[in-house]
Design a protein around this motif. Structure first.
Motif, PDB file in Angstrom:
ATOM      1  N   VAL A 142      -8.895   3.535   4.076  1.00 35.10           N
ATOM      2  CA  VAL A 142     -10.070   4.394   4.277  1.00 35.10           C
ATOM      3  C   VAL A 142      -9.673   5.817   4.648  1.00 35.10           C
ATOM      4  N   GLU A 143      -8.438   5.999   5.082  1.00 43.03           N
ATOM      5  CA  GLU A 143      -7.956   7.343   5.405  1.00 43.03           C
ATOM      6  C   GLU A 143      -7.514   8.109   4.160  1.00 43.03           C
ATOM      7  N   GLN A 144      -7.415   7.403   3.033  1.00 46.75           N
ATOM      8  CA  GLN A 144      -6.993   8.016   1.777  1.00 46.75           C
ATOM      9  C   GLN A 144      -8.221   8.509   1.015  1.00 46.75           C
ATOM     10  N   SER A 145      -7.977   9.347   0.028  1.00 55.33           N
ATOM     11  CA  SER A 145      -9.081   9.722  -0.860  1.00 55.33           C
ATOM     12  C   SER A 145      -9.478   8.485  -1.657  1.00 55.33           C
ATOM     13  N   ASP A 146     -10.685   8.493  -2.190  1.00 55.07           N
ATOM     14  CA  ASP A 146     -11.140   7.344  -2.970  1.00 55.07           C
ATOM     15  C   ASP A 146     -10.200   7.065  -4.138  1.00 55.07           C
ATOM     16  N   ALA A 147      -9.782   8.116  -4.832  1.00 53.74           N
ATOM     17  CA  ALA A 147      -8.899   7.945  -5.989  1.00 53.74           C
ATOM     18  C   ALA A 147      -7.550   7.375  -5.573  1.00 53.74           C
ATOM     19  N   ASP A 148      -6.978   7.885  -4.482  1.00 54.10           N
ATOM     20  CA  ASP A 148      -5.685   7.389  -4.013  1.00 54.10           C
ATOM     21  C   ASP A 148      -5.780   5.947  -3.523  1.00 54.10           C
ATOM     22  N   ALA A 149      -6.848   5.619  -2.824  1.00 60.64           N
ATOM     23  CA  ALA A 149      -7.029   4.244  -2.336  1.00 60.64           C
ATOM     24  C   ALA A 149      -7.187   3.281  -3.502  1.00 60.64           C
ATOM     25  N   LEU A 150      -7.933   3.683  -4.510  1.00 60.55           N
ATOM     26  CA  LEU A 150      -8.128   2.839  -5.682  1.00 60.55           C
ATOM     27  C   LEU A 150      -6.819   2.650  -6.440  1.00 60.55           C
ATOM     28  N   LEU A 151      -6.081   3.726  -6.649  1.00 59.30           N
ATOM     29  CA  LEU A 151      -4.811   3.639  -7.363  1.00 59.30           C
ATOM     30  C   LEU A 151      -3.812   2.789  -6.581  1.00 59.30           C
ATOM     31  N   PHE A 152      -3.714   3.012  -5.269  1.00 61.30           N
ATOM     32  CA  PHE A 152      -2.804   2.221  -4.452  1.00 61.30           C
ATOM     33  C   PHE A 152      -3.167   0.738  -4.530  1.00 61.30           C
ATOM     34  N   SER A 153      -4.437   0.418  -4.408  1.00 58.29           N
ATOM     35  CA  SER A 153      -4.882  -0.976  -4.459  1.00 58.29           C
ATOM     36  C   SER A 153      -4.557  -1.607  -5.806  1.00 58.29           C
ATOM     37  N   GLU A 154      -4.804  -0.861  -6.866  1.00 61.03           N
ATOM     38  CA  GLU A 154      -4.521  -1.372  -8.208  1.00 61.03           C
ATOM     39  C   GLU A 154      -3.032  -1.629  -8.401  1.00 61.03           C
ATOM     40  N   VAL A 155      -2.214  -0.676  -7.987  1.00 58.53           N
ATOM     41  CA  VAL A 155      -0.764  -0.824  -8.124  1.00 58.53           C
ATOM     42  C   VAL A 155      -0.265  -1.990  -7.282  1.00 58.53           C
ATOM     43  N   MET A 156      -0.729  -2.066  -6.048  1.00 62.13           N
ATOM     44  CA  MET A 156      -0.296  -3.129  -5.136  1.00 62.13           C
ATOM     45  C   MET A 156      -0.666  -4.508  -5.681  1.00 62.13           C
ATOM     46  N   LEU A 157      -1.902  -4.682  -6.134  1.00 62.30           N
ATOM     47  CA  LEU A 157      -2.331  -5.976  -6.658  1.00 62.30           C
ATOM     48  C   LEU A 157      -1.615  -6.324  -7.960  1.00 62.30           C
ATOM     49  N   THR A 158      -1.365  -5.339  -8.792  1.00 64.65           N
ATOM     50  CA  THR A 158      -0.647  -5.578 -10.035  1.00 64.65           C
ATOM     51  C   THR A 158       0.776  -6.051  -9.750  1.00 64.65           C
ATOM     52  N   ILE A 159       1.434  -5.395  -8.825  1.00 68.28           N
ATOM     53  CA  ILE A 159       2.797  -5.787  -8.466  1.00 68.28           C
ATOM     54  C   ILE A 159       2.799  -7.184  -7.857  1.00 68.28           C
ATOM     55  N   PHE A 160       1.857  -7.456  -6.972  1.00 71.30           N
ATOM     56  CA  PHE A 160       1.760  -8.784  -6.355  1.00 71.30           C
ATOM     57  C   PHE A 160       1.584  -9.843  -7.446  1.00 71.30           C
ATOM     58  N   TYR A 161       0.703  -9.595  -8.390  1.00 72.01           N
ATOM     59  CA  TYR A 161       0.440 -10.532  -9.489  1.00 72.01           C
ATOM     60  C   TYR A 161       1.700 -10.728 -10.333  1.00 72.01           C
ATOM     61  N   GLU A 162       2.405  -9.633 -10.648  1.00 76.23           N
ATOM     62  CA  GLU A 162       3.635  -9.729 -11.441  1.00 76.23           C
ATOM     63  C   GLU A 162       4.689 -10.555 -10.724  1.00 76.23           C
ATOM     64  N   LEU A 163       4.856 -10.318  -9.430  1.00 77.41           N
ATOM     65  CA  LEU A 163       5.841 -11.082  -8.660  1.00 77.41           C
ATOM     66  C   LEU A 163       5.485 -12.562  -8.627  1.00 77.41           C
ATOM     67  N   LEU A 164       4.224 -12.855  -8.393  1.00 77.88           N
ATOM     68  CA  LEU A 164       3.789 -14.246  -8.353  1.00 77.88           C
ATOM     69  C   LEU A 164       3.991 -14.912  -9.712  1.00 77.88           C
ATOM     70  N   THR A 165       3.721 -14.184 -10.773  1.00 81.36           N
ATOM     71  CA  THR A 165       3.907 -14.715 -12.123  1.00 81.36           C
ATOM     72  C   THR A 165       5.368 -15.062 -12.383  1.00 81.36           C
TER      73      THR A 165
END
Length: 106
Positions: free
Chosen positions: A53-76
């Protein structure tokens, strides 16, 4: 995700994937180094939300997307794409691409 994955890889396995995802997020996107450093290493979703919430909306969205994508790739890579998709099906919910398209009458 913890509830869906812990029975398969254990709580420590989920936390390890989370921590590795944070590390790789910084490695792939150096602009997130400060954000990742602010996130606790434990899988504390409330603390993560407080950082985002301390990040800009765009940065928070991008960070969340990158983080979840990496998590999914690792789990895969750990348990395979089919089991990953089945385990996380309820977590992701229907995506926007899954919504039926509306026909537009001429």
């Amino acid at each position: 995700m913890d509830a869906a994955l812990a029975p398969i890889i254990g709580n420590q396995g989920v936390v390890a994937l989370y921590r590795r995802s944070l590390h790789l997020c910084t490695a792939r996107h150096p602009q997130f180094a400060a954000t990742c450093a602010s996130v606790p290493a434990s899988m504390d979703v409330l603390a993560l939300g407080s950082v985002l919430v301390e990040q800009s909306d765009a940065d928070a969205l991008l960070f969340s997307e990158v983080m979840l994508t990496i998590f999914y790739e690792l789990l895969t890579t750990l348990i395979g794409p089919s089991l990953t998709a089945r385990l996380l099906r309820d977590v992701w919910g229907p995506s926007l691409s899954d919504t039926p398209s509306q026909e537009i009458s001429p």
